[in-house]
Design a protein around this motif. Structure first.
Motif, mmCIF file in Angstrom:
data_model
loop_
_atom_site.group_PDB
_atom_site.id
_atom_site.type_symbol
_atom_site.label_atom_id
_atom_site.label_comp_id
_atom_site.label_asym_id
_atom_site.label_seq_id
_atom_site.Cartn_x
_atom_site.Cartn_y
_atom_site.Cartn_z
ATOM 1 N N LEU A 66 0.807 -1.219 0.000
ATOM 2 C CA LEU A 66 0.000 0.000 0.000
ATOM 3 C C LEU A 66 0.841 1.271 0.000
ATOM 4 N N ARG A 67 2.152 1.150 0.193
ATOM 5 C CA ARG A 67 3.029 2.320 0.093
ATOM 6 C C ARG A 67 3.550 2.518 -1.331
ATOM 7 N N ASP A 68 3.299 1.540 -2.197
ATOM 8 C CA ASP A 68 3.749 1.630 -3.588
ATOM 9 C C ASP A 68 2.850 2.601 -4.355
ATOM 10 N N ARG A 69 3.454 3.595 -4.971
ATOM 11 C CA ARG A 69 2.678 4.613 -5.684
ATOM 12 C C ARG A 69 1.865 4.016 -6.820
ATOM 13 N N ARG A 70 2.397 2.982 -7.465
ATOM 14 C CA ARG A 70 1.667 2.349 -8.563
ATOM 15 C C ARG A 70 0.400 1.672 -8.055
ATOM 16 N N VAL A 71 0.503 1.036 -6.897
ATOM 17 C CA VAL A 71 -0.666 0.393 -6.308
ATOM 18 C C VAL A 71 -1.690 1.441 -5.886
ATOM 19 N N ILE A 72 -1.214 2.516 -5.258
ATOM 20 C CA ILE A 72 -2.112 3.591 -4.840
ATOM 21 C C ILE A 72 -2.837 4.170 -6.042
ATOM 22 N N GLY A 73 -2.108 4.390 -7.129
ATOM 23 C CA GLY A 73 -2.710 4.934 -8.341
ATOM 24 C C GLY A 73 -3.733 3.991 -8.936
ATOM 25 N N PHE A 74 -3.403 2.698 -8.981
ATOM 26 C CA PHE A 74 -4.315 1.705 -9.539
ATOM 27 C C PHE A 74 -5.598 1.639 -8.725
ATOM 28 N N VAL A 75 -5.452 1.576 -7.397
ATOM 29 C CA VAL A 75 -6.626 1.478 -6.524
ATOM 30 C C VAL A 75 -7.487 2.734 -6.629
ATOM 31 N N ALA A 76 -6.839 3.907 -6.667
ATOM 32 C CA ALA A 76 -7.588 5.160 -6.761
ATOM 33 C C ALA A 76 -8.407 5.215 -8.047
ATOM 34 N N VAL A 77 -7.783 4.861 -9.167
ATOM 35 C CA VAL A 77 -8.490 4.867 -10.451
ATOM 36 C C VAL A 77 -9.625 3.848 -10.439
ATOM 37 N N TRP A 78 -9.352 2.671 -9.874
ATOM 38 C CA TRP A 78 -10.371 1.618 -9.823
ATOM 39 C C TRP A 78 -11.583 2.062 -9.019
ATOM 40 N N PHE A 79 -11.345 2.691 -7.853
ATOM 41 C CA PHE A 79 -12.457 3.150 -7.029
ATOM 42 C C PHE A 79 -13.237 4.264 -7.724
ATOM 43 N N VAL A 80 -12.548 5.178 -8.388
ATOM 44 C CA VAL A 80 -13.226 6.270 -9.088
ATOM 45 C C VAL A 80 -14.110 5.726 -10.209
ATOM 46 N N ILE A 81 -13.577 4.762 -10.969
ATOM 47 C CA ILE A 81 -14.349 4.162 -12.065
ATOM 48 C C ILE A 81 -15.602 3.475 -11.534
ATOM 49 N N ASN A 82 -15.444 2.727 -10.436
ATOM 50 C CA ASN A 82 -16.597 2.033 -9.865
ATOM 51 C C ASN A 82 -17.642 3.010 -9.345
ATOM 52 N N LEU A 83 -17.208 4.086 -8.711
ATOM 53 C CA LEU A 83 -18.152 5.082 -8.218
ATOM 54 C C LEU A 83 -18.853 5.779 -9.378
#
Length: 257
Positions: free
Chosen positions: A188-205
């Motif tokens: 969860l400290r990896d910027r790539r993971v943070i970016g992926f999760v953020a985009v995924w949550f935004v798309i789902n919302l």
């Protein structure tokens, strides 16, 4: 200079090598969709009543006991069986594309039994969160998106394990299949993971609060997606066969049965 046999064999593997369990799951979902298109409307409704996830089934103030078929057994199996039903060919096709992309490396890492258990667990977790947020709702929920979201989260746990820097590239997950997964807090400290999760949550919302854009006939159960994703992210170690060796930083693969 001679190349080691194992390395040579690895390089001869095809780029697209889908595990049989993914192929079988895809075939079952496509067959079910074909059957649903073929049967009459009344039979189609009966299939939904028996295998879709309907929150009202668990609320006696909305539906009297025995109104929906299957009884107590259906109360259990619908937490998973809904994942094999879809709202149309576009819906099942989209889910299968994502399952091919993210389910393939997870299935290759877990093996058949572990992957099937992981698939069922994340599907059930998605249904559970949907039940909490849609208590008493009569609208049936269908689709493999929660389980596919769990596969995405599972892949995130090891997809960047071989590299601490750089960006994602094609084939990265495949090369990380046999690499030990780092602890969740490190992931969860990896910027790539943070970016992926953020985009995924935004798309789902965005899909959940907006229109489905013709993909399915009805609303998007984004809470179920998030339930499956969180379950896959947090419960990944329970299914992962690769373990850290006691007293050291090295790892070993658990025996598969």
């Amino acid at each position: 200079m001679l190349e080691p046999p194992r390395l040579a064999a690895h390089r001869r593997e095809p780029i697209l090598n889908v595990p049989p369990v993914i192929t079988v799951l895809a075939a079952v979902m496509l067959l079910i969709q074909l059957i649903r298109d073929w049967v009459d409307l009344e039979t189609g409704v009966e299939i939904l009543a028996l295998f879709a996830f309907i929150p009202a089934r668990f609320d006696p103030s909305v539906l009297a006991e025995g109104v929906l078929p299957g009884g107590m057994a259906a109360d259990v199996w619908t937490f998973v069986t809904y994942a094999f039903l879809h709202g149309g060919w576009a819906h099942v096709g989209l889910n299968l594309l994502w399952m091919l992309a993210f389910g393939t490396p997870v299935a290759r890492r877990f093996g058949v039994l572990r992957f099937l258990l992981f698939f069922a667990f994340t599907a059930a977790a998605g249904a559970g969160l949907h039940l909490v947020t849609h208590e008493g709702e009569l609208v049936p929920m269908i689709g493999a998106s929660a389980a596919v979201s769990g596969c995405m989260a599972g892949a995130l746990r090891f997809m960047f394990a071989q590299e601490s820097r750089g960006v994602w590239r094609p084939g990265l997950m495949e090369s990380a299949v046999h690499v030990p997964a780092p602890p969740l807090m490190e992931v969860l400290r990896d910027r790539r993971v943070i970016g992926f999760v953020a985009v995924w949550f935004v798309i789902n919302l965005a899909f959940g609060l907006g229109e489905p854009a013709g993909i399915v006939d009805g609303s998007i159960a984004w809470q179920a997606h998030m339930g499956g994703f969180l379950a896959g992210l947090l419960a990944f170690p329970l299914f992962d066969p690769i373990r850290r060796r006691p007293g050291g930083d090295s790892f070993s693969r658990a025996t598969r049965h």
